[in-house]
Design an enzyme around this catalytic site. Structure first.
Site: not given
Ligand code: GLU
Length: 322
Positions: A252-253
């Site tokens: 997700k980062r």
């Protein structure tokens, strides 16, 4: 007849890495004029979410993939959802037990983790199980059993190396005991991934397993299970993983890396497929295409053998930033 498959676990949303694996597995089957099977791997019910299963199938269709057999279309090997296939796993479990491959294990996770000198097992499992309960004598075993705690059941690894030829990763050789004796049935009664996947691939007559590199070290275990159960093993091709621009595993980062996020950004499926084909060596440039347009150019030999690092530009374009 070639039979390929994609087998997502509905414990998280489909991300770019899964989408790429699904696309390549689909292409492998379609190129060979074979059949493509979809299977929902929700055997670990506490970790599975039914709405995610539906979402994953919807994401794959949006991408332009189709399947000849699967949870929503049926087929000769139905059901295609693991939580509905318990009877097949129990039958295989009974066979393994009757043939003497299994032993009860009373060790808790904490106990195993505490054995500091344990060599490494599979990445997501921590240390390899050192075989403590395999060596219990009958009296000690009876004493453990009398405490009333349900044991897990482990597969006793044979004292020999397991070698196989991976169509992408090449010649593989795992020394005797690699990874440690693995769990076939958990103490909470849930059948382990290794047994479920082998039973399903065998009964669904899968000839070709193309999946992520993270499962390469599960393959020797699965080959031992094919042998123990008397099934022919499929061919394996493990695709190197995708990394973010910072060289860490995609997450997700790194922005919109789930299909849900990419769809929400308004990106067209052809753009996603074009990028996936480009990083997989199938297109010189990441131009928009449909999966069907790639069948002619698909070739396992074109797929890079190293992990692919996604660029900022690629991620930005999938996020709708042009
Ligand atoms: N269900 C597994 C996963 O999503 C894949 C199993 C397999 O391809 O063998 O990681």
């Amino acid at each position: 007849m070639i039979r390929g498959r994609f087998a997502p676990t509905p414990s998280g949303q489909l991300h770019l890495g899964n989408a790429r694996t699904a696309l390549l597995a689909w292409l492998q089957a379609r190129k060979a004029g074979g059949r493509f099977i979809m299977r929902m791997e929700d055997i670990d019910k506490p970790r599975s979410r039914p709405h995610l299963a539906a979402e994953i199938l919807d994401d794959l269709r949006w991408l332009g993939l189709d399947w000849d057999e699967g949870p929503d279309v049926g087929g000769p090997h139905a059901p295609y959802t693991q939580s509905e296939r318990e009877e097949f796993y129990q039958a295989a479990l009974a066979q393994l037990q009757a043939r003497g491959y299994l032993y009860p294990c009373y060790c808790s996770r904490a106990e195993i983790m505490a054995i500091a000198s344990a060599p490494h097992g599979l990445a997501e499992e921590g240390p390899a199980y050192p075989g403590t309960c395999r060596r219990l004598d009958p009296a000690a075993l009876a004493e453990r059993a009398a405490r009333g705690k349900e044991p897990s059941l482990r597969f006793a690894l044979p004292d020999r190396a397991v070698a196989f030829q991976d169509l992408l990763a090449g010649e593989q050789r795992f020394p005797a005991g690699a990874g440690g004796d693995f769990v076939i049935k958990r103490a909470d009664g849930i059948i382990g991934y290794q047994l479920a996947v082998v039973v399903d691939d065998a009964l669904m007559q899968i000839t070709d397993v193309l999946r992520g590199w993270d499962l390469l070290d599960s393959t020797p275990r699965q080959l031992l299970l094919y042998q123990a159960l008397g099934y022919p093993a499929p061919r394996f091709a493990h695709v190197p993983l995708l990394f973010g621009p910072d060289n860490t595993r995609l997450s997700k980062r790194h922005g919109a890396v789930t299909l849900a996020g990419i769809r929400a950004a308004g990106t067209a499926p052809e753009v996603v497929v074009g990028h996936l084909a480009h990083i997989s060596g199938l297109l010189d440039r990441p131009e928009p295409v449909r999966p069907a347009d790639l069948v002619a150019v698909f070739d396992l030999d074109r797929i890079p053998r190293e992990p692919v690092v996604l660029s900022e530009a690629l991620l930005a374009s999938l996020s709708g930033e042009h």
